[in-house]
Design a protein around this motif. Structure first.
Motif, mmCIF file in Angstrom:
data_model
loop_
_atom_site.group_PDB
_atom_site.id
_atom_site.type_symbol
_atom_site.label_atom_id
_atom_site.label_comp_id
_atom_site.label_asym_id
_atom_site.label_seq_id
_atom_site.Cartn_x
_atom_site.Cartn_y
_atom_site.Cartn_z
ATOM 1 N N ASN A 1 -9.961 72.499 5.904
ATOM 2 C CA ASN A 1 -9.571 72.013 4.586
ATOM 3 C C ASN A 1 -10.651 72.358 3.582
ATOM 4 O OD1 ASN A 1 -8.353 70.395 2.460
ATOM 5 N ND2 ASN A 1 -7.313 69.297 4.113
ATOM 6 N N GLU A 2 -10.250 72.498 2.344
ATOM 7 C CA GLU A 2 -11.189 72.826 1.279
ATOM 8 C C GLU A 2 -12.309 71.790 1.238
ATOM 9 O OE1 GLU A 2 -8.845 73.020 -2.297
ATOM 10 O OE2 GLU A 2 -7.730 74.770 -1.576
ATOM 11 N N GLN A 3 -13.559 72.273 1.176
ATOM 12 C CA GLN A 3 -14.711 71.374 1.171
ATOM 13 C C GLN A 3 -14.673 70.385 0.020
ATOM 14 O OE1 GLN A 3 -18.100 73.994 1.128
ATOM 15 N NE2 GLN A 3 -17.949 74.423 3.316
ATOM 16 N N ASP A 4 -14.148 70.803 -1.101
ATOM 17 C CA ASP A 4 -14.145 69.928 -2.272
ATOM 18 C C ASP A 4 -12.854 69.105 -2.410
ATOM 19 O OD1 ASP A 4 -12.502 72.028 -2.958
ATOM 20 O OD2 ASP A 4 -13.455 72.433 -4.887
ATOM 21 N N SER A 5 -11.987 69.162 -1.421
ATOM 22 C CA SER A 5 -10.776 68.352 -1.466
ATOM 23 C C SER A 5 -11.153 66.885 -1.273
ATOM 24 C CB SER A 5 -9.797 68.775 -0.369
ATOM 25 O OG SER A 5 -8.705 67.872 -0.318
ATOM 26 N N PRO A 6 -10.782 66.021 -2.214
ATOM 27 C CA PRO A 6 -11.161 64.614 -2.077
ATOM 28 C C PRO A 6 -10.485 63.905 -0.901
ATOM 29 C CG PRO A 6 -9.687 64.906 -3.955
ATOM 30 C CD PRO A 6 -10.016 66.277 -3.435
ATOM 31 N N PHE A 7 -9.418 64.501 -0.378
ATOM 32 C CA PHE A 7 -8.674 63.873 0.714
ATOM 33 C C PHE A 7 -8.655 64.737 1.975
ATOM 34 C CE2 PHE A 7 -6.491 63.048 -3.397
ATOM 35 C CZ PHE A 7 -6.921 61.734 -3.576
ATOM 36 N N GLY A 8 -9.487 65.769 2.026
ATOM 37 C CA GLY A 8 -9.441 66.718 3.135
ATOM 38 C C GLY A 8 -9.615 66.093 4.501
ATOM 39 N N MET A 9 -10.596 65.219 4.641
ATOM 40 C CA MET A 9 -10.835 64.606 5.946
ATOM 41 C C MET A 9 -9.643 63.762 6.379
ATOM 42 S SD MET A 9 -13.798 61.964 7.301
ATOM 43 C CE MET A 9 -15.081 62.867 6.502
ATOM 44 N N GLU A 10 -9.128 62.970 5.472
ATOM 45 C CA GLU A 10 -7.994 62.112 5.794
ATOM 46 C C GLU A 10 -6.740 62.935 6.082
ATOM 47 O OE1 GLU A 10 -10.018 61.837 3.182
ATOM 48 O OE2 GLU A 10 -10.873 59.818 3.236
ATOM 49 N N ASP A 11 -6.511 63.965 5.268
ATOM 50 C CA ASP A 11 -5.347 64.830 5.489
ATOM 51 C C ASP A 11 -5.400 65.470 6.874
ATOM 52 O OD1 ASP A 11 -4.712 64.208 2.875
ATOM 53 O OD2 ASP A 11 -5.039 66.227 2.094
#
Length: 172
Positions: free
Chosen positions: A86-96
């Protein structure tokens, strides 16, 4: 009992796999289930990379093992490795990605396929030797990997469900 609930309650991590190829249709179904996971604001900033080559999987495992000082590390020698990034700067990447991994787990269980979460790569995905492999697999350098799903047919007797311990507080 409802089949979905039964799948959730029976799912266990598999750490020993048969050397037996997985069915292409099953792999595609598992990936489709991952793609149907919830994502923050529906952004779907993830990418799924599916590795179906045991030699390539073991090359990655060896490099991870060297990076972590764990000689002989093999990620349990799976038949397939699904890498959600997931994109490093995605605010929800880890959860997604966690939601996608859970869908992978449950779909695999429903299909009689074992699965285990591999988390060692999270803090080392930019190490040069690892990045070289990820680049070859077209995983963007702007992506982070929070976990990988190692899949294969179980080579062990399924572990009987044990009582889950945790604190629960119902407020009524």
């Amino acid at each position: 009992m409802n089949p979905t609930i039964e799948t959730i309650l029976n799912r266990r991590s598999t750490r020993s796999f048969l050397q037996k190829p997985l069915n292409d249709e099953d792999i595609q179904t598992i990936v489709k289930c991952a793609l149907h996971a919830p994502s923050g604001m529906g952004r779907q900033t993830w990418k799924f990379t599916v590795i179906e080559n045991r030699e390539k999987i073991q090359q990655l495992a060896e490099v991870i093992g060297k990076e972590l000082g764990r000689e002989g590390y093999n990620m349990y020698a799976p038949e397939v490795l699904i890498i959600p990034s997931n994109e490093q700067d995605s605010p929800f990447g880890m959860e997604d990605n966690a939601c996608a991994m859970e869908n992978i787990y449950l779909a695999a269980e429903a299909l009689g396929i074992g699965c285990v979460w591999i988390n060692q790569i999270r803090t080392i995905c930019q190490a040069p030797a690892i990045r070289e492999i990820l680049d070859a697999w077209e995983i963007p350098s702007s992506h982070v990997i929070y976990g990988m799903a190692a899949l294969g047919y179980r080579d062990d007797t399924p572990i009987q469900p044990k009582e889950r311990i945790g604190k629960v507080n119902y407020i009524r």
